[in-house]
Design an enzyme around this catalytic site. Sequence first.
Site, PDB file in Angstrom:
ATOM      1  N   ARG A 234      39.862  51.613  41.209  1.00  0.00           N
ATOM      2  CA  ARG A 234      40.011  51.083  39.861  1.00  0.00           C
ATOM      3  C   ARG A 234      41.484  50.783  39.612  1.00  0.00           C
ATOM      4  NH1 ARG A 234      35.379  49.403  38.791  1.00  0.00           N
ATOM      5  NH2 ARG A 234      33.964  50.473  37.372  1.00  0.00           N
ATOM      6  N   GLU A 263      41.612  42.321  34.172  1.00  0.00           N
ATOM      7  CA  GLU A 263      40.987  41.276  34.989  1.00  0.00           C
ATOM      8  C   GLU A 263      39.855  40.597  34.227  1.00  0.00           C
ATOM      9  OE1 GLU A 263      37.783  43.754  37.662  1.00  0.00           O
ATOM     10  OE2 GLU A 263      39.891  43.962  38.268  1.00  0.00           O
ATOM     11  N   HIS A 281      37.957  41.230  42.692  1.00  0.00           N
ATOM     12  CA  HIS A 281      37.061  42.368  42.433  1.00  0.00           C
ATOM     13  C   HIS A 281      35.672  42.101  43.022  1.00  0.00           C
ATOM     14  CE1 HIS A 281      36.140  45.870  39.445  1.00  0.00           C
ATOM     15  NE2 HIS A 281      35.510  46.018  40.599  1.00  0.00           N
TER      16      HIS A 281
END
Length: 315
Positions: A234, A263, A281
């Site tokens: 994370r 993000e 991601h």
Amino acid sequence: MQRPHILQVGPYPEWDEELLNEAFVVHRYFAADDKPSFLTEVGPHVRAIATRGELGASRAMIEACPALEVVSVYGVGFDAVDLAACRERGVRVTNTPDVLTNDVADLGIAMMLCLSRGMIGAERWVRDGSWAAKGLYPLKRRVWGRRAGVLGLGRIGYEVAKRLAGFGMDIAYSDVAPKDFAADWTFVADPIALARRSDFLFVTLAASAATRRIVDKDVIAALGEDGMLINISRASNIDEDALLDALEKKVLGSAALDVFEGEPKLNPRFLALDNVLLQPHHASGTIETRKAMGKLVRDNLAAHFAGQPLLTPVL
């Protein structure tokens, strides 16, 4: 039998959308133009929230759904779900562990190899004619036989370390305590000391208040000007400002990142750097894993509404 109403916080692949529509009355929060008004309208009917790990479910969202019984997270991380609000209301929470572990580990290793060997720049070197005009591509650094650190030896960290062993690397790890299953690897309790002995530092921690910005300026400085930081956990586990400062000043050699604060609108300072590999991601982003994640989300919801034990409970 009436289908339960669920609030879908973010989009899923088409195959999951179709199956959710068959099983539930789905209210798509992400598609609403006026989200507060939408939540006021549908919230009283909602018995479940289907969300994604990075989107979670805020206290305000939970409180807007007074009939809420369960939050099912598409992803292993649940730090964006307000667990305190869920506990207060007796709301259950589930996630999708295990099914994404190996894909996340694979991407972490791929990022290390790609950045260490300069593969993005090398591909561009071929395409833009530099190979023919300028000759051989500048030399990069090897991976095999070097020192690797794994910060957090949970499911994903363990799979990362197993893969690193295949490269004949000197592997160490940090966790709350030594692990019986990691006898071949060196336990280092202090993250700074782990970074100091590492050429490559993988961040594979679950995110929590205790781990927030655990990779701070001191850890980054200990990793050093030849070190590489790889984050597949994370963004909150890293002090992003300290990381950017270190990359810009070359105090840290390089970083390979799949996650970012805010993000997908990442800090534009990242875009100006040539010593960072940026990924959107997508560590769990394979067709096989995403199908398995979607199935587990639905199976948890189905189990709950059938009065059966949850398959992967968090709360």
